[in-house]
Design a protein around this motif. Structure first.
Motif, PDB file in Angstrom:
ATOM      1  N   VAL A  10       0.898  -1.550   0.060  1.00  0.00           N
ATOM      2  CA  VAL A  10       0.153   0.399   0.309  1.00  0.00           C
ATOM      3  C   VAL A  10       0.788   1.486  -0.122  1.00  0.00           C
ATOM      4  O   VAL A  10       0.618   2.271  -1.380  1.00  0.00           O
ATOM      5  CB  VAL A  10      -0.304  -0.119   1.098  1.00  0.00           C
ATOM      6  N   GLN A  11       1.965   1.051   1.190  1.00  0.00           N
ATOM      7  CA  GLN A  11       2.937   2.087   0.659  1.00  0.00           C
ATOM      8  C   GLN A  11       3.418   2.786  -0.789  1.00  0.00           C
ATOM      9  O   GLN A  11       3.878   3.280  -0.957  1.00  0.00           O
ATOM     10  CB  GLN A  11       3.968   2.253   2.067  1.00  0.00           C
ATOM     11  N   TYR A  12       3.531   0.866  -1.010  1.00  0.00           N
ATOM     12  CA  TYR A  12       4.697   1.668  -2.365  1.00  0.00           C
ATOM     13  C   TYR A  12       3.343   2.086  -3.584  1.00  0.00           C
ATOM     14  O   TYR A  12       3.868   3.127  -4.291  1.00  0.00           O
ATOM     15  CB  TYR A  12       5.717   0.531  -2.805  1.00  0.00           C
ATOM     16  N   MET A  13       2.167   1.472  -3.501  1.00  0.00           N
ATOM     17  CA  MET A  13       1.536   2.132  -4.260  1.00  0.00           C
ATOM     18  C   MET A  13       1.407   3.687  -4.336  1.00  0.00           C
ATOM     19  O   MET A  13       1.154   4.211  -5.651  1.00  0.00           O
ATOM     20  CB  MET A  13      -0.332   1.731  -4.334  1.00  0.00           C
ATOM     21  N   LEU A  14       1.334   3.727  -3.400  1.00  0.00           N
ATOM     22  CA  LEU A  14       0.626   5.407  -2.963  1.00  0.00           C
ATOM     23  C   LEU A  14       2.219   6.436  -3.653  1.00  0.00           C
ATOM     24  O   LEU A  14       2.215   7.370  -3.544  1.00  0.00           O
ATOM     25  CB  LEU A  14       0.697   6.116  -0.983  1.00  0.00           C
ATOM     26  N   SER A  15       3.812   5.432  -2.576  1.00  0.00           N
ATOM     27  CA  SER A  15       4.529   6.557  -3.259  1.00  0.00           C
ATOM     28  C   SER A  15       4.763   6.992  -5.029  1.00  0.00           C
ATOM     29  O   SER A  15       5.226   6.808  -5.377  1.00  0.00           O
ATOM     30  CB  SER A  15       6.049   5.321  -3.199  1.00  0.00           C
ATOM     31  N   CYS A  16       3.779   5.915  -5.793  1.00  0.00           N
ATOM     32  CA  CYS A  16       3.775   6.082  -7.243  1.00  0.00           C
ATOM     33  C   CYS A  16       2.381   6.548  -8.040  1.00  0.00           C
ATOM     34  O   CYS A  16       2.775   7.244  -8.765  1.00  0.00           O
ATOM     35  CB  CYS A  16       3.454   4.796  -7.692  1.00  0.00           C
TER      36      CYS A  16
ATOM     37  N   SER B  73      11.854   9.775   4.806  1.00  0.00           N
ATOM     38  CA  SER B  73      12.964   8.218   4.914  1.00  0.00           C
ATOM     39  C   SER B  73      11.642   7.716   4.192  1.00  0.00           C
ATOM     40  O   SER B  73      13.226   6.997   2.931  1.00  0.00           O
ATOM     41  CB  SER B  73      12.938   8.415   6.367  1.00  0.00           C
ATOM     42  N   LEU B  74      11.191   7.000   4.431  1.00  0.00           N
ATOM     43  CA  LEU B  74      10.287   6.004   3.828  1.00  0.00           C
ATOM     44  C   LEU B  74      10.382   6.419   1.721  1.00  0.00           C
ATOM     45  O   LEU B  74      10.910   5.231   1.524  1.00  0.00           O
ATOM     46  CB  LEU B  74       8.724   6.031   4.636  1.00  0.00           C
ATOM     47  N   ARG B  75      10.393   7.670   1.363  1.00  0.00           N
ATOM     48  CA  ARG B  75       9.913   7.749   0.005  1.00  0.00           C
ATOM     49  C   ARG B  75      11.244   7.845  -0.042  1.00  0.00           C
ATOM     50  O   ARG B  75      11.908   7.484  -1.478  1.00  0.00           O
ATOM     51  CB  ARG B  75       8.710   9.335   0.024  1.00  0.00           C
ATOM     52  N   SER B  76      11.993   8.002   0.430  1.00  0.00           N
ATOM     53  CA  SER B  76      13.907   8.239  -0.088  1.00  0.00           C
ATOM     54  C   SER B  76      14.112   6.279  -0.498  1.00  0.00           C
ATOM     55  O   SER B  76      14.775   6.879  -1.304  1.00  0.00           O
ATOM     56  CB  SER B  76      14.697   9.095   0.917  1.00  0.00           C
ATOM     57  N   PHE B  77      14.132   5.463   0.821  1.00  0.00           N
ATOM     58  CA  PHE B  77      14.252   4.300   0.086  1.00  0.00           C
ATOM     59  C   PHE B  77      12.949   3.364  -1.035  1.00  0.00           C
ATOM     60  O   PHE B  77      13.877   3.370  -1.855  1.00  0.00           O
ATOM     61  CB  PHE B  77      14.247   3.679   1.519  1.00  0.00           C
ATOM     62  N   LEU B  78      11.993   4.031  -1.082  1.00  0.00           N
ATOM     63  CA  LEU B  78      10.891   3.704  -2.384  1.00  0.00           C
ATOM     64  C   LEU B  78      11.038   4.061  -3.773  1.00  0.00           C
ATOM     65  O   LEU B  78      12.016   3.545  -4.484  1.00  0.00           O
ATOM     66  CB  LEU B  78       9.598   3.849  -1.717  1.00  0.00           C
ATOM     67  N   ASP B  79      11.935   5.513  -3.170  1.00  0.00           N
ATOM     68  CA  ASP B  79      11.969   5.863  -4.510  1.00  0.00           C
ATOM     69  C   ASP B  79      14.203   5.693  -5.594  1.00  0.00           C
ATOM     70  O   ASP B  79      13.853   5.755  -6.017  1.00  0.00           O
ATOM     71  CB  ASP B  79      12.481   7.670  -4.908  1.00  0.00           C
ATOM     72  N   SER B  80      14.810   4.956  -3.847  1.00  0.00           N
ATOM     73  CA  SER B  80      15.792   5.083  -4.544  1.00  0.00           C
ATOM     74  C   SER B  80      15.942   3.476  -5.001  1.00  0.00           C
ATOM     75  O   SER B  80      17.164   3.046  -5.483  1.00  0.00           O
ATOM     76  CB  SER B  80      16.930   5.042  -3.662  1.00  0.00           C
ATOM     77  N   ASN B  81      15.151   2.701  -4.628  1.00  0.00           N
ATOM     78  CA  ASN B  81      15.078   1.413  -4.949  1.00  0.00           C
ATOM     79  C   ASN B  81      13.967   0.828  -6.053  1.00  0.00           C
ATOM     80  O   ASN B  81      13.419  -0.026  -5.959  1.00  0.00           O
ATOM     81  CB  ASN B  81      15.543   0.409  -3.913  1.00  0.00           C
ATOM     82  N   ASP B  82      13.456   1.880  -6.414  1.00  0.00           N
ATOM     83  CA  ASP B  82      11.865   1.747  -7.576  1.00  0.00           C
ATOM     84  C   ASP B  82      11.818   0.752  -8.985  1.00  0.00           C
ATOM     85  O   ASP B  82      11.079  -0.212  -8.177  1.00  0.00           O
ATOM     86  CB  ASP B  82      11.585   2.843  -7.934  1.00  0.00           C
ATOM     87  N   ARG B  83      12.895   0.394  -9.299  1.00  0.00           N
ATOM     88  CA  ARG B  83      13.420   0.274 -10.301  1.00  0.00           C
ATOM     89  C   ARG B  83      13.444  -1.901  -9.722  1.00  0.00           C
ATOM     90  O   ARG B  83      12.615  -2.554 -10.093  1.00  0.00           O
ATOM     91  CB  ARG B  83      15.071   0.120 -11.247  1.00  0.00           C
ATOM     92  N   ASP B  84      14.101  -1.560  -9.133  1.00  0.00           N
ATOM     93  CA  ASP B  84      14.290  -3.364  -8.057  1.00  0.00           C
ATOM     94  C   ASP B  84      12.227  -3.387  -7.652  1.00  0.00           C
ATOM     95  O   ASP B  84      12.512  -4.223  -7.406  1.00  0.00           O
ATOM     96  CB  ASP B  84      15.388  -3.498  -7.187  1.00  0.00           C
ATOM     97  N   ILE B  85      12.124  -2.560  -6.970  1.00  0.00           N
ATOM     98  CA  ILE B  85      10.831  -2.896  -6.709  1.00  0.00           C
ATOM     99  C   ILE B  85       9.808  -3.710  -6.857  1.00  0.00           C
ATOM    100  O   ILE B  85       8.715  -3.955  -7.234  1.00  0.00           O
ATOM    101  CB  ILE B  85      10.264  -1.996  -5.735  1.00  0.00           C
ATOM    102  N   VAL B  86       9.795  -2.280  -8.214  1.00  0.00           N
ATOM    103  CA  VAL B  86       8.641  -3.101  -9.465  1.00  0.00           C
ATOM    104  C   VAL B  86       8.658  -3.621 -10.239  1.00  0.00           C
ATOM    105  O   VAL B  86       7.668  -4.674 -10.492  1.00  0.00           O
ATOM    106  CB  VAL B  86       8.462  -1.470 -10.516  1.00  0.00           C
ATOM    107  N   HIS B  87      10.319  -4.113 -10.351  1.00  0.00           N
ATOM    108  CA  HIS B  87      10.398  -5.437 -10.330  1.00  0.00           C
ATOM    109  C   HIS B  87      10.174  -6.896  -9.600  1.00  0.00           C
ATOM    110  O   HIS B  87       9.116  -7.418 -10.611  1.00  0.00           O
ATOM    111  CB  HIS B  87      11.997  -5.932 -10.621  1.00  0.00           C
ATOM    112  N   ASP B  88      10.583  -6.540  -8.236  1.00  0.00           N
ATOM    113  CA  ASP B  88       9.825  -7.573  -7.459  1.00  0.00           C
ATOM    114  C   ASP B  88       8.469  -7.547  -7.487  1.00  0.00           C
ATOM    115  O   ASP B  88       7.642  -8.903  -7.584  1.00  0.00           O
ATOM    116  CB  ASP B  88      10.237  -7.229  -6.177  1.00  0.00           C
ATOM    117  N   VAL B  89       7.308  -6.381  -7.590  1.00  0.00           N
ATOM    118  CA  VAL B  89       6.214  -6.670  -7.152  1.00  0.00           C
ATOM    119  C   VAL B  89       5.568  -7.411  -8.214  1.00  0.00           C
ATOM    120  O   VAL B  89       4.260  -7.377  -9.004  1.00  0.00           O
ATOM    121  CB  VAL B  89       5.714  -5.103  -6.979  1.00  0.00           C
TER     122      VAL B  89
END
Length: 499
Positions: free
Chosen positions: A198-204, A215-231
């Protein structure tokens, strides 16, 4: 009176969070609060186990019956009932095929762990214990904290809501995997993973990103390419009902989210975005299924009449298409379902598909969407075109390429877009690895449209094929004739001047 308390993963200290009197955190050790030890243990599903045991004792299948020996050691009672029970369980699994959390199918070629194993975060139980994903577990607790704090609800209320649907979610996963995971681990896993998604979808989304903790947005943004691959991995999914439960407390503007991701297969973006409308009639199994639904789109194409011929070819090369007057072209729309042959004047036709900017991430998304189709649809010929559109799309692209030069030709036709991504050789290897896919109904329809074109334009095709195959010779003859005409013209001119 509610009491402010500290909860979180072991040493993780969180402030300003409203708690129920019990100070437990899902899946974490009991906390000491106010000088006394307080506990509140989530339901572990023991009632279900007792209920099942009672049912087993009263089950007529298990009543004493004639025994017989199998081999030297194994004894079973009334064997037909044992077989009948196995058949019932098998039927139940088939009935749940569209909603289950599937494993990656073996009938797609081995493409490496990139297409099956998450890089940063595990969602669900299949890859939960991998060492390189442990760091993200801490981030999940941070995501849960912000998710609950921003929702205005308590931990207990949110967690209990997830537990109410998570017991059913267990039955959707591979039985051998979840058999070794107790509810004390499984239920918190569902809770934390849903909060993270839910937090990842909000960050998009523009709205959610602006309101998110930096802080949370910084982690999600900096790892966005890998996270969108994972989900978007088939083996890294959470039942959508669990995610929806958390979204009841922390809503996500899904229109904004899918507007951002619907065109994720293309680098070229349209500035004037059409308003996105959610289809409430579709009940997705998980996030990958929901993304596939909107990336594929809906078809309004009627199936063409069957070709008036005794045989039909289910494979044709780009060169053969060119010989009969069918050119390849990129669609103006980006939905994968829109593929087919259209007339271009009285003689020629055009086979169009959605354009693709192919890199390793998009290759993984397409493979996992195709894998989902293979797992959920037993017979493509009995299903709607949309149900096998990704398999059809990939097989059509594969059909056009045999050499690196063919991949380059797709680029010149703008079917493959962008200068980055996979090289011609890497793209060729990727498409060649997908030959184990089943023929989707869109693929079959395109083959029938090509065959109809052959049947209805036989004479024109023969003329066009002759011209196409002998174009170089024809050009040379025309050039020679032109040269001779020029020579004769010069001679005639000289004669006129001589007179």
């Amino acid at each position: 009176m509610e009491t402010a308390a500290v909860w979180g993963p072991r040493e993780f200290q969180l402030a300003n969070l409203t708690m129920e009197p019990a100070v437990w955190a899902p899946g974490l050790p009991v906390a000491i609060f106010g000088g006394c030890l307080q506990t509140s243990v989530p339901s572990s599903g023991g009632g279900q186990l007792v209920e099942h045991a009672a049912a087993t004792q009263n089950d007529p299948i298990e009543k004493p019956a004639q025994e017989f020996e199998v081999g030297l050691e194994m004894k079973i009672q009334n064997p037909i009932h044992v077989f009948e029970k196995a058949a019932h369980e098998f039927d139940a699994d088939i009935d749940m095929m569209k909603v289950k959390m599937h494993r990656y199918p073996s009938n797609i070629g081995a493409l490496g762990e990139w297409h099956t194993v998450p890089m940063v975060v595990a969602i669900g139980p299949y890859h939960h214990d991998r060492e390189h994903l442990k760091q993200a577990e801490k981030v999940k607790h941070v995501a849960a904290y912000h998710c609950i704090r921003d929702s205005g609800h308590s931990v207990q209320e949110t967690y209990d809501a997830v537990v109410s649907v998570a017991h059913d979610a267990r039955s959707l996963y591979d039985k051998d995997v979840v058999a070794g995971i107790g509810d004390d681990d499984f239920l918190p896993m569902m809770f934390y993973d849903a909060c993270f998604l839910v937090q990842y979808m909000l960050s998009c989304t523009p709205t959610g990103s602006e309101e998110m903790d930096p802080s949370l947005r910084s982690f999600l943004d900096s790892n966005d390419r890998d996270i969108v691959h994972d989900v978007m991995l088939l083996e890294n999914q959470l039942p959508w009902r669990v995610v929806e439960t958390v979204m009841r407390f922390r809503p996500v503007p899904l229109e904004e989210f899918f507007t951002c991701l619907k065109r994720c297969l293309q680098d070229r973006k349209v500035r004037e975005k059409e308003p996105f409308v959610l289809d409430d009639s579709y009940q997705p199994p998980h996030l990958l299924g929901l993304l596939r639904f909107y990336i594929v789109g809906r078809s309004n194409t009627k199936r063409p009449p069957k070709p008036e011929t005794e045989s039909i070819s289910f494979s044709v090369s780009a060169i053969e298409l060119a010989e009969i007057g069918i050119t390849l072209a990129a669609n103006k729309t980006t939905e994968l379902i829109h593929m087919g042959v259209k007339k271009k004047g009285p003689i020629f036709a055009e086979l169009s598909l959605a354009p693709l900017s192919l890199d390793d991430a998009r290759a993984s998304w397409l493979v996992n969407m195709a894998a989902l189709e293979l797992c959920t649809i037993p017979r493509f010929e009995d299903a709607e075109d949309e149900e096998s559109a990704v398999c059809s799309y990939l097989l059509l692209l594969d059909m056009f390429v045999d050499r690196e030069e063919d991949v380059h030709e797709l680029r010149t036709k703008h079917l493959l877009q962008g200068g980055g991504g996979l090289t011609n050789k890497e793209a060729l290897d990727f498409f060649r690895s997908l030959q184990g896919l089943r023929l989707g109904s869109c693929y079959v329809r395109v083959m029938e449209e090509i065959e109809n074109y052959r049947v209805k334009r036989r004479m024109w095709i023969k003329v066009h094929a002759f011209v196409y195959k002998n174009m170089r010779t024809i050009v040379m003859v025309i050039s020679a004739i032109g040269a001779l005409v020029g020579i004769f013209g010069t001679i005639r001119s000289l004669k006129v001047h001589a007179h």
